[in-house]
Design an enzyme around this catalytic site. Sequence first.
Site, PDB file in Angstrom:
ATOM      1  CB  CYS A 215      17.433 -20.615  37.001  1.00  0.00           C
ATOM      2  SG  CYS A 215      16.231 -19.338  37.386  1.00  0.00           S
TER       3      CYS A 215
ATOM      4  CB  CYS B 151      16.836 -13.558  41.039  1.00  0.00           C
ATOM      5  SG  CYS B 151      18.345 -14.506  40.810  1.00  0.00           S
TER       6      CYS B 151
ATOM      7  CG  HIS C   8      11.923  -8.648  30.845  1.00  0.00           C
ATOM      8  ND1 HIS C   8      12.178  -8.768  32.189  1.00  0.00           N
ATOM      9  CD2 HIS C   8      11.646  -9.898  30.396  1.00  0.00           C
ATOM     10  CE1 HIS C   8      12.079 -10.047  32.536  1.00  0.00           C
ATOM     11  NE2 HIS C   8      11.747 -10.755  31.465  1.00  0.00           N
TER      12      HIS C   8
ATOM     13  CD  GLU D 136      16.521  -9.019  34.801  1.00  0.00           C
ATOM     14  OE1 GLU D 136      16.087 -10.113  34.384  1.00  0.00           O
ATOM     15  OE2 GLU D 136      17.726  -8.720  34.767  1.00  0.00           O
TER      16      GLU D 136
ATOM     17  CB  THR E 224      19.937 -11.466  34.862  1.00  0.00           C
ATOM     18  OG1 THR E 224      18.534 -11.663  34.696  1.00  0.00           O
ATOM     19  CG2 THR E 224      20.203 -10.542  36.019  1.00  0.00           C
TER      20      THR E 224
ATOM     21  CB  CYS F 173      22.313 -14.771  36.193  1.00  0.00           C
ATOM     22  SG  CYS F 173      21.369 -16.104  35.520  1.00  0.00           S
TER      23      CYS F 173
ATOM     24  CB  SER G  57      10.015 -17.558  29.106  1.00  0.00           C
ATOM     25  OG  SER G  57      11.375 -17.798  29.392  1.00  0.00           O
TER      26      SER G  57
ATOM     27  CG  ASN H 215      15.115 -17.892  30.467  1.00  0.00           C
ATOM     28  OD1 ASN H 215      15.313 -19.073  30.258  1.00  0.00           O
ATOM     29  ND2 ASN H 215      14.150 -17.488  31.285  1.00  0.00           N
TER      30      ASN H 215
HETATM   31 FE1  F3S Z   1      17.221 -17.318  37.236  1.00  0.00          FE
HETATM   32 FE2  F3S Z   1      18.054 -15.371  38.710  1.00  0.00          FE
HETATM   33 FE3  F3S Z   1      19.360 -16.033  36.588  1.00  0.00          FE
HETATM   34  S1  F3S Z   1      15.947 -15.818  38.209  1.00  0.00           S
HETATM   35  S2  F3S Z   1      17.847 -16.822  35.164  1.00  0.00           S
HETATM   36  S3  F3S Z   1      19.127 -17.285  38.405  1.00  0.00           S
HETATM   37  S4  F3S Z   1      18.904 -13.993  37.247  1.00  0.00           S
END
Ligand code: F3S
Length: 293
Positions: free
Chosen positions: A12, A94, A120, A122, A157, A185, A213, A215
Amino acid sequence: MKVLLAEHSGFCFGVRRALQMAREAKAAGGEVRTLGDLIHNPRIVRELASEGIVSVEDVTGASGTKVVLRSHGVSKEDLAALRSGGCEIIDATCPYVERAQQLVAAHAEIPVLILGDPDHPEVKGMLSYGNSHTRVLRPGEFPGDGPWKTLCVVSQTTQKLANLQALVQSVLPRCLELIVFNTICSATSLRQEAAVALAKASDLMLVIGGRNSSNTKMLQDLCSRETRSLHIEDAGELTLPDLADAANIGLAAGASTPEEAILEVYNQIFKLMGIPGAVSRFEEIPRYKEESC
Ligand code: F3S
C-alpha cells in the site's frame, strides 16, 4: 486452469513510503534502526537488515541512531523516549494512522472506543493518545456500560467495515450523541472488496503475506467465508495437493507483501501443475475483472 490476481494486492501507499524513507535515511549515512520490524513481512525485514537497516525491539536499542517510525506509528511514550535518547526521528507513520491518533487525542476528554486488536502496535499507539476514558474493543466485543452523553468511536485502519458498523449499531441506542470516525484506510477497504469479489468467483484463494500481518489475516478471514482459502507466506509453502480440484485460482496479498512474493506464488502454481503459464514480471499476472471469470 485460470489464475487471477485481485486488484490492489501488494504494497500500500503507507508501506511504500516507509520503505522509501528508510532507504533514503540509510543512503544519507549513519546508523539506521527501526523500532520493531518496519513492515510485517519477514522477507523484507531480512532484505532491510542486509542493507544495514536493522530492527530493534525497544527504544534503548535505538539510542543515538536515526530511527524510522514505521507506518503503524508508535506510542507517545516511545516517541518521547526516543527523543530523550538522542535519536534522529524519521517519521514514516502512515498519514491514515496519524489521522486516527490525532482524532483520539482531540476527543480524549470524552469516552473513546477504539475498535481493533489491543496487541497490535498501531492500536497501542492510538491508545497512548487518549486518556483514562479511552479503551480498545476487539471486533465482536461490545461495551456493556453506558449510557453516554457523548461517545466517540474510531477504528484501527485495517479493520473490516462490518466490524465498525456492528460496534456503532451496538452503542447507538445508549448515546445521546455519537461521533464516529471512519478511520479504516481506503487502501484496506479497496483491497478487501477486491479480494472478496475474486474469492466469490474462485474455487481456491491463496492469500499471500506475513503471518504477523494484521491486514493479511483479515483478507484470509474474508476470503475463507467465500471459498476454500489458504494463507501462505511464500511460494515454498504451496504443495500440489493444495491445488486439487481448483480450476479458478485467485490470488490476493496484504499491504506488506512485495510484488516478488506474489510473482513467485503465481509461477509456483504452474510449476507444481507442470503446465506452461509462468510469467517473468509482476505486471504480466492477469488481474481479476468482474467479467473475467
Ligand atoms: Fe497502508 Fe497506511 Fe492503510 S500503512 S494499509 S495505507 S493505513
